[in-house]
Motif scaffolding. Structure first.
Motif, mmCIF file in Angstrom:
data_model
loop_
_atom_site.group_PDB
_atom_site.id
_atom_site.type_symbol
_atom_site.label_atom_id
_atom_site.label_comp_id
_atom_site.label_asym_id
_atom_site.label_seq_id
_atom_site.Cartn_x
_atom_site.Cartn_y
_atom_site.Cartn_z
ATOM 1 N N THR A 189 -38.320 -33.316 -27.312
ATOM 2 C CA THR A 189 -38.346 -31.894 -27.693
ATOM 3 C C THR A 189 -37.860 -31.030 -26.523
ATOM 4 O OG1 THR A 189 -40.198 -32.344 -29.169
ATOM 5 C CG2 THR A 189 -39.832 -30.046 -28.579
ATOM 6 N N ALA A 190 -38.342 -31.308 -25.326
ATOM 7 C CA ALA A 190 -37.955 -30.505 -24.152
ATOM 8 C C ALA A 190 -36.471 -30.649 -23.822
ATOM 9 C CB ALA A 190 -38.799 -30.908 -22.946
ATOM 10 N N ALA A 191 -35.907 -31.828 -24.115
ATOM 11 C CA ALA A 191 -34.488 -32.055 -23.800
ATOM 12 C C ALA A 191 -33.584 -31.609 -24.951
ATOM 13 C CB ALA A 191 -34.261 -33.547 -23.513
ATOM 14 N N GLY A 192 -34.179 -31.099 -26.013
ATOM 15 C CA GLY A 192 -33.430 -30.806 -27.240
ATOM 16 C C GLY A 192 -32.880 -29.400 -27.336
ATOM 17 N N THR A 193 -32.841 -28.897 -28.570
ATOM 18 C CA THR A 193 -32.100 -27.653 -28.839
ATOM 19 C C THR A 193 -32.980 -26.420 -29.054
ATOM 20 O OG1 THR A 193 -32.054 -28.252 -31.184
ATOM 21 C CG2 THR A 193 -30.139 -28.874 -29.858
ATOM 22 N N VAL A 194 -34.204 -26.595 -29.591
ATOM 23 C CA VAL A 194 -35.028 -25.423 -29.935
ATOM 24 C C VAL A 194 -35.918 -25.047 -28.750
ATOM 25 C CG1 VAL A 194 -36.731 -24.471 -31.536
ATOM 26 C CG2 VAL A 194 -35.023 -26.110 -32.363
ATOM 27 N N ASP A 195 -35.651 -23.884 -28.161
ATOM 28 C CA ASP A 195 -36.393 -23.434 -26.962
ATOM 29 C C ASP A 195 -36.402 -24.540 -25.908
ATOM 30 O OD1 ASP A 195 -36.967 -21.114 -28.332
ATOM 31 O OD2 ASP A 195 -38.896 -21.841 -29.075
ATOM 32 N N ALA A 196 -35.314 -25.244 -25.750
ATOM 33 C CA ALA A 196 -35.286 -26.423 -24.884
ATOM 34 C C ALA A 196 -33.950 -26.515 -24.135
ATOM 35 C CB ALA A 196 -35.535 -27.664 -25.732
ATOM 36 N N ILE A 221 -30.956 -28.158 -24.032
ATOM 37 C CA ILE A 221 -29.588 -27.981 -24.553
ATOM 38 C C ILE A 221 -29.437 -26.608 -25.214
ATOM 39 C CG2 ILE A 221 -27.814 -28.900 -26.108
ATOM 40 C CD1 ILE A 221 -29.085 -31.701 -25.693
ATOM 41 N N GLY A 222 -30.484 -26.159 -25.918
ATOM 42 C CA GLY A 222 -30.450 -24.821 -26.520
ATOM 43 C C GLY A 222 -30.282 -23.745 -25.455
ATOM 44 N N GLY A 223 -30.980 -23.886 -24.338
ATOM 45 C CA GLY A 223 -30.888 -22.912 -23.248
ATOM 46 C C GLY A 223 -29.525 -22.948 -22.591
ATOM 47 N N GLN A 224 -28.965 -24.157 -22.480
ATOM 48 C CA GLN A 224 -27.643 -24.292 -21.849
ATOM 49 C C GLN A 224 -26.577 -23.590 -22.686
ATOM 50 O OE1 GLN A 224 -26.723 -25.234 -18.998
ATOM 51 N NE2 GLN A 224 -24.722 -26.206 -19.018
ATOM 52 N N ILE A 225 -26.614 -23.762 -23.999
ATOM 53 C CA ILE A 225 -25.585 -23.118 -24.842
ATOM 54 C C ILE A 225 -25.781 -21.601 -24.834
ATOM 55 C CG2 ILE A 225 -26.799 -23.472 -27.072
ATOM 56 C CD1 ILE A 225 -23.078 -23.891 -26.887
ATOM 57 N N ALA A 226 -27.041 -21.160 -24.841
ATOM 58 C CA ALA A 226 -27.287 -19.706 -24.789
ATOM 59 C C ALA A 226 -26.752 -19.139 -23.476
ATOM 60 C CB ALA A 226 -28.780 -19.425 -24.923
ATOM 61 N N ASP A 227 -26.902 -19.905 -22.403
ATOM 62 C CA ASP A 227 -26.420 -19.482 -21.089
ATOM 63 C C ASP A 227 -24.889 -19.368 -21.109
ATOM 64 O OD1 ASP A 227 -26.590 -18.806 -18.438
ATOM 65 O OD2 ASP A 227 -26.650 -20.865 -17.711
ATOM 66 N N ILE A 228 -24.247 -20.383 -21.673
ATOM 67 C CA ILE A 228 -22.779 -20.368 -21.740
ATOM 68 C C ILE A 228 -22.311 -19.189 -22.593
ATOM 69 C CG2 ILE A 228 -20.788 -21.613 -22.707
ATOM 70 C CD1 ILE A 228 -22.216 -24.237 -21.848
ATOM 71 N N ALA A 230 -33.161 -8.324 -20.753
ATOM 72 C CA ALA A 230 -34.205 -9.081 -20.039
ATOM 73 C C ALA A 230 -34.822 -10.160 -20.925
ATOM 74 C CB ALA A 230 -35.280 -8.116 -19.541
ATOM 75 N N SER A 231 -34.984 -9.890 -22.219
ATOM 76 C CA SER A 231 -35.659 -10.895 -23.054
ATOM 77 C C SER A 231 -34.737 -12.092 -23.321
ATOM 78 C CB SER A 231 -36.206 -10.279 -24.349
ATOM 79 O OG SER A 231 -35.171 -10.056 -25.250
ATOM 80 N N THR A 232 -33.427 -11.855 -23.453
ATOM 81 C CA THR A 232 -32.495 -12.985 -23.625
ATOM 82 C C THR A 232 -32.480 -13.836 -22.353
ATOM 83 O OG1 THR A 232 -31.138 -11.596 -25.037
ATOM 84 C CG2 THR A 232 -30.106 -13.620 -24.229
ATOM 85 N N LEU A 233 -32.475 -13.152 -21.211
ATOM 86 C CA LEU A 233 -32.475 -13.888 -19.940
ATOM 87 C C LEU A 233 -33.728 -14.758 -19.833
ATOM 88 C CD1 LEU A 233 -31.229 -14.366 -17.108
ATOM 89 C CD2 LEU A 233 -32.762 -12.573 -16.291
ATOM 90 N N GLU A 234 -34.862 -14.191 -20.226
ATOM 91 C CA GLU A 234 -36.113 -14.945 -20.152
ATOM 92 C C GLU A 234 -36.057 -16.160 -21.102
ATOM 93 O OE1 GLU A 234 -39.001 -12.731 -18.650
ATOM 94 O OE2 GLU A 234 -40.714 -13.738 -19.551
ATOM 95 N N TYR A 235 -35.468 -15.955 -22.288
ATOM 96 C CA TYR A 235 -35.314 -17.063 -23.241
ATOM 97 C C TYR A 235 -34.457 -18.183 -22.601
ATOM 98 C CZ TYR A 235 -33.170 -19.931 -26.784
ATOM 99 O OH TYR A 235 -32.707 -21.024 -27.466
ATOM 100 N N ILE A 236 -33.360 -17.798 -21.975
ATOM 101 C CA ILE A 236 -32.477 -18.800 -21.347
ATOM 102 C C ILE A 236 -33.251 -19.566 -20.258
ATOM 103 C CG2 ILE A 236 -30.420 -19.116 -19.893
ATOM 104 C CD1 ILE A 236 -29.161 -16.706 -21.382
ATOM 105 N N HIS A 237 -33.947 -18.841 -19.422
ATOM 106 C CA HIS A 237 -34.675 -19.469 -18.314
ATOM 107 C C HIS A 237 -35.778 -20.404 -18.826
ATOM 108 C CE1 HIS A 237 -32.331 -17.386 -15.538
ATOM 109 N NE2 HIS A 237 -33.217 -16.694 -14.874
ATOM 110 N N ARG A 238 -36.521 -19.918 -19.825
ATOM 111 C CA ARG A 238 -37.620 -20.739 -20.359
ATOM 112 C C ARG A 238 -37.085 -22.008 -21.013
ATOM 113 N NH1 ARG A 238 -42.450 -18.226 -20.339
ATOM 114 N NH2 ARG A 238 -42.486 -15.959 -20.423
#
Ligand code: GRG
Length: 299
Positions: A150-157, A159-166, A175-183
């Motif tokens: 789950t942590a290595a996956g796509t939902v709040d995890a 790979i999901g954070g990496q694509i949001a970052d890209i 600020a809330s999108t940034l926090e989502y990416i970081h979390r």
């Protein structure tokens, strides 16, 4: 940790133990396909703080697990972390030349081999996690696998954070999108090691919830500290190229909130994390020590 040992020495000793296990859990350089195994080992055994495995050991031991029962999961998490670094450094992503103080995997072995080395580390991690362990509780083993997947996956995890970052590069990120990416990108793979230590140790639901709360806070604090280090450090200190975030026009904590506010937020998160685990009356204080190290570190 003995009375005379500093926390840095303690972390170095734990890292050496983890490295010995990693060495055994990944095929040798002379096992075919040799080049692939060389590339996997090149990135995996290149140093690194071993923060994530140290968290699994610290959480598990604090609840009462044996180190040998924690090591396979601790090492599997480090393999997944290393895969994510190899892929993140690729030209299609961050296009980085330096990682853990040496040329990135694709610089040393070429892109195709680096992609496969990352894939192979991810796959090997799940092989290690699902290995026969007759004396271990099968239900806990499945729980551990689910937590890490789950942590290595796509939902709040990861790979999901990496694509949001890209996808956020070059955009005005709030600020809330940034926090989502970081979390997601960073926090999930810092929270899971803590929770996994608890699961292996047979922690209660309530203890697991608290360990998760601790992990989420130090995960975010870690990435805020990383954002700050990116603007305040040299490549010699970091072992990777600093200033990349600014160059890629990436949203970071200091860019949105300024350095002083970012430092204050990281400190507050660490204080909250320490308070959560202090209330658990655990067998060691290593989780508190690691939380403090996360914002005091220089690399
Ligand atoms: C490619 C799926 C995929 C994900 C990539 C890990 C990652 C996501 C990107 C790397 C860039 C970055 C800034 C990630 C945030 C997490 C982070 C700071 C990783 C570096 O972790 P450390 O400092 O590294 O623990 P060592 O080398 O000490 O293990």
């Amino acid at each position: 940790m003995s009375a005379t040992e500093t926390f840095k020495d303690y972390l170095a000793r734990r890292a050496a133990e983890v490295n010995q296990w990693l060495d055994r859990l990944v095929p040798s350089e002379t096992t075919p396909p040799e080049q692939l195994h060389r590339a996997m080992r090149y990135s995996l055994l290149a140093g690194g703080k071993r923060l994530r495995p140290s968290l699994t050991l610290a959480a598990g031991e604090a609840v009462g697990a044996d180190t040998d029962d924690l090591m396979p999961a601790a090492c599997a998490i480090e393999m997944i972390h290393t895969y994510s670094l190899i892929h993140d450094d690729l030209p299609a992503m961050d296009n980085d030349d330096l990682r853990r103080g040496r040329p990135t995997c694709h610089k040393a072995f070429g892109e195709a081999v680096a992609i496969l080395a990352g894939d192979a580390l991810l796959t090997q991690a799940f092989r290690v996690l699902s290995a026969d362990a007759p004396h271990r509780d099968a239900e806990r083993q499945v729980q551990v696998i689910r937590e890490i997947a789950t942590a290595a996956g796509t939902v709040d995890a990861l790979i999901g954070g990496q694509i949001a970052d890209i996808e956020s590069e070059g955009k005005n990120v709030d600020a809330s999108t940034l926090e989502y990416i970081h979390r997601s990108k960073t926090g999930a793979m810092i929270t899971a090691p803590v929770v996994v230590g608890g699961i292996i140790a047979g922690a209660s639901e309530e203890q697991i919830d608290k360990l998760r709360g601790y992990g989420q806070r130090i995960g975010l604090a870690f990435q805020i500290a990383d954002d700050i280090l990116d603007v305040t450090s040299t490549s010699e200190q970091l072992g990777k190229t600093p200033g990349k975030d600014q160059a890629a026009n990436k949203a970071t904590y200091p860019a949105i909130h300024g350095i002083a506010t970012s430092q204050a937020r990281a400190r507050q998160l660490v204080e909250e994390a320490v308070e959560i685990v202090s209330g658990l009356h655990l067998k060691t204080h290593m989780l508190e020590e690691i939380a403090r190290f996360i914002i005091a570190r220089s690399s």
